[in-house]
Design a protein around this motif. Structure first.
Motif, PDB file in Angstrom:
ATOM      1  N   ALA A 163      61.908  33.807  46.196  1.00  0.00           N
ATOM      2  CA  ALA A 163      60.556  34.332  46.381  1.00  0.00           C
ATOM      3  C   ALA A 163      59.978  33.907  47.724  1.00  0.00           C
ATOM      4  O   ALA A 163      59.177  34.639  48.335  1.00  0.00           O
ATOM      5  CB  ALA A 163      59.647  33.873  45.246  1.00  0.00           C
ATOM      6  N   ARG A 164      60.382  32.721  48.203  1.00  0.00           N
ATOM      7  CA  ARG A 164      59.917  32.250  49.516  1.00  0.00           C
ATOM      8  C   ARG A 164      60.678  32.902  50.657  1.00  0.00           C
ATOM      9  O   ARG A 164      60.094  33.238  51.693  1.00  0.00           O
ATOM     10  CB  ARG A 164      60.082  30.725  49.634  1.00  0.00           C
ATOM     11  N   GLU A 165      61.975  33.074  50.478  1.00  0.00           N
ATOM     12  CA  GLU A 165      62.833  33.447  51.603  1.00  0.00           C
ATOM     13  C   GLU A 165      63.073  34.946  51.721  1.00  0.00           C
ATOM     14  O   GLU A 165      63.574  35.401  52.754  1.00  0.00           O
ATOM     15  CB  GLU A 165      64.172  32.720  51.484  1.00  0.00           C
ATOM     16  N   HIS A 166      62.749  35.718  50.693  1.00  0.00           N
ATOM     17  CA  HIS A 166      62.940  37.166  50.737  1.00  0.00           C
ATOM     18  C   HIS A 166      61.584  37.861  50.674  1.00  0.00           C
ATOM     19  O   HIS A 166      60.632  37.377  50.052  1.00  0.00           O
ATOM     20  CB  HIS A 166      63.810  37.640  49.574  1.00  0.00           C
ATOM     21  N   ALA A 167      61.499  38.974  51.312  1.00  0.00           N
ATOM     22  CA  ALA A 167      60.254  39.744  51.304  1.00  0.00           C
ATOM     23  C   ALA A 167      60.172  40.545  50.012  1.00  0.00           C
ATOM     24  O   ALA A 167      60.316  41.768  49.999  1.00  0.00           O
ATOM     25  CB  ALA A 167      60.199  40.665  52.516  1.00  0.00           C
ATOM     26  N   ILE A 168      59.946  39.847  48.889  1.00  0.00           N
ATOM     27  CA  ILE A 168      59.903  40.538  47.612  1.00  0.00           C
ATOM     28  C   ILE A 168      58.506  41.091  47.360  1.00  0.00           C
ATOM     29  O   ILE A 168      57.509  40.605  47.916  1.00  0.00           O
ATOM     30  CB  ILE A 168      60.347  39.627  46.443  1.00  0.00           C
ATOM     31  N   VAL A 169      58.451  42.069  46.499  1.00  0.00           N
ATOM     32  CA  VAL A 169      57.183  42.698  46.180  1.00  0.00           C
ATOM     33  C   VAL A 169      56.238  41.683  45.544  1.00  0.00           C
ATOM     34  O   VAL A 169      56.630  40.866  44.720  1.00  0.00           O
ATOM     35  CB  VAL A 169      57.411  43.908  45.248  1.00  0.00           C
TER      36      VAL A 169
END
Length: 325
Positions: A163-169
């Motif tokens: 959740a920190r490292e990926h540009a998740i919705v």
């Protein structure tokens, strides 16, 4: 049929023909017309084939699977002569041609899995078949030893990292909810680990793993047939229920119409299978654990629509669970 394109695919494509003479011998020479194939979604080194097998002097359409995992072999062969909605088996073994390779020759079912036509009646049929499977599996193996669960703390850590490292919705909402789950994880897991584990869960229960035996089949009575028992394990029925539901979190119209969890609860009740007062809370706990760890599997479940739907489930369910545990 997918083409063989090198590596494991090429090796598995060749595995079937290499083993064919040993298979025919193991089936007393009654196996013929073998055609090996690979599906587009097949990734393992297993070989699958269609064939004809002679049973009681009659040629029947069959499927060959080699190798087969120990759990799938045990369940498929252990229940094939019961009233369980499982495939009927003509031949099977734990070795082939002197090698430690489990294999099975079982009935070939006509048509497509019921996932091809999703509507409420499909989920009702799936729930009825699952309940019948539970009943026969419990009769076959009445002693149910618990198995180790997933490492939920490690999965939650991975979910937070992703959740920190990926540009998740809706990243900020995800991070906030995951922190809240982590603060409450110990009591949540105590409640989950204390659940009754009195069911042989299918482990991969969805409409793609059920087909129908038709009236003309020589293998047995017409009706639904469950497939793929590699993930069968001792547990609580909520595990299968939420697995079936979670696949459609991003398609709430299907859940609203089919109500898969309620369908499975009704099917169990109709067969007199055990239920517990805490089942409703266990269903919610399972929703929290599964939805919270979706970002840990971002390579498989990273579609924005599914991430958003999983977050919605977590935000709706987590307050109820925290208030109870």
């Amino acid at each position: 049929m997918a083409e063989a394109t090198g590596g494991a695919t090429t090796r598995s494509h060749a595995l079937g023909p290499q083993l064919e003479p040993a298979l025919v011998a193991a089936c007393d020479g009654l196996l013929s017309d073998i055609t090996w194939f690979r599906t587009d979604w097949q990734r393992s080194g297993a070989a699958t084939g269609y064939a004809k097998v002679e049973v009681d002097g009659q040629q029947r359409a069959a499927v060959i699977k080699v190798p087969v995992g120990p759990t799938e072999l045990r369940v498929t062969c252990g229940l094939c002569e019961t009233s369980a909605p499982t495939p009927r088996v003509a031949y099977s073994g734990r070795e082939l041609g002197g090698a430690d390779l489990a294999w099975v020759v079982m009935e070939r079912l006509p048509g497509d899995p019921l996932a091809a036509h999703l509507h409420a009646s499909v989920f009702a049929e799936l729930a009825d078949a699952a309940a019948a499977f539970y009943q026969e599996a419990e009769r076959a193996w009445p002693t149910i030893a618990p198995r180790d669960e997933w490492d939920w703390p490690a999965l939650l850590e991975k979910a937070q990292t992703n959740a920190r490292e990926h540009a998740i919705v809706e990243e900020q909402s995800w991070r906030a909810r995951l922190r809240e789950v982590k603060r409450n994880l110990d009591p949540i897991l105590r409640a989950w680990d204390a659940r009754p584990r009195d069911t042989w869960c299918h482990g991969d229960l969805h409409p793609g793993n059920i087909m129908r035996r038709d009236e003309a089949s020589p293998w047995g009575e017409a009706g639904p047939v469950l497939l793929d028992f590699a993930e069968t394990h001792p547990g609580h029925w909520s595990e299968d229920a939420i697995y079936m539901e979670r696949l459609f979190w991003a398609r709430p119209e299907i859940i609203k119409e089919a109500k898969p969890v309620q369908a499975l609860r009704r099917a169990r009740k109709a067969l007199g299978l055990r239920s517990h007062e805490e089942d409703t809370m266990l269903l919610d706990i399972r929703r929290v654990l599964i939805s919270a760890t979706v970002p840990a599997f971002i390579d498989r479940h990273g579609r924005p629509a599914y991430l958003k739907a999983s977050l919605d489930v977590l935000e709706k369910t987590l307050p109820r669970v925290v208030a109870e545990v």
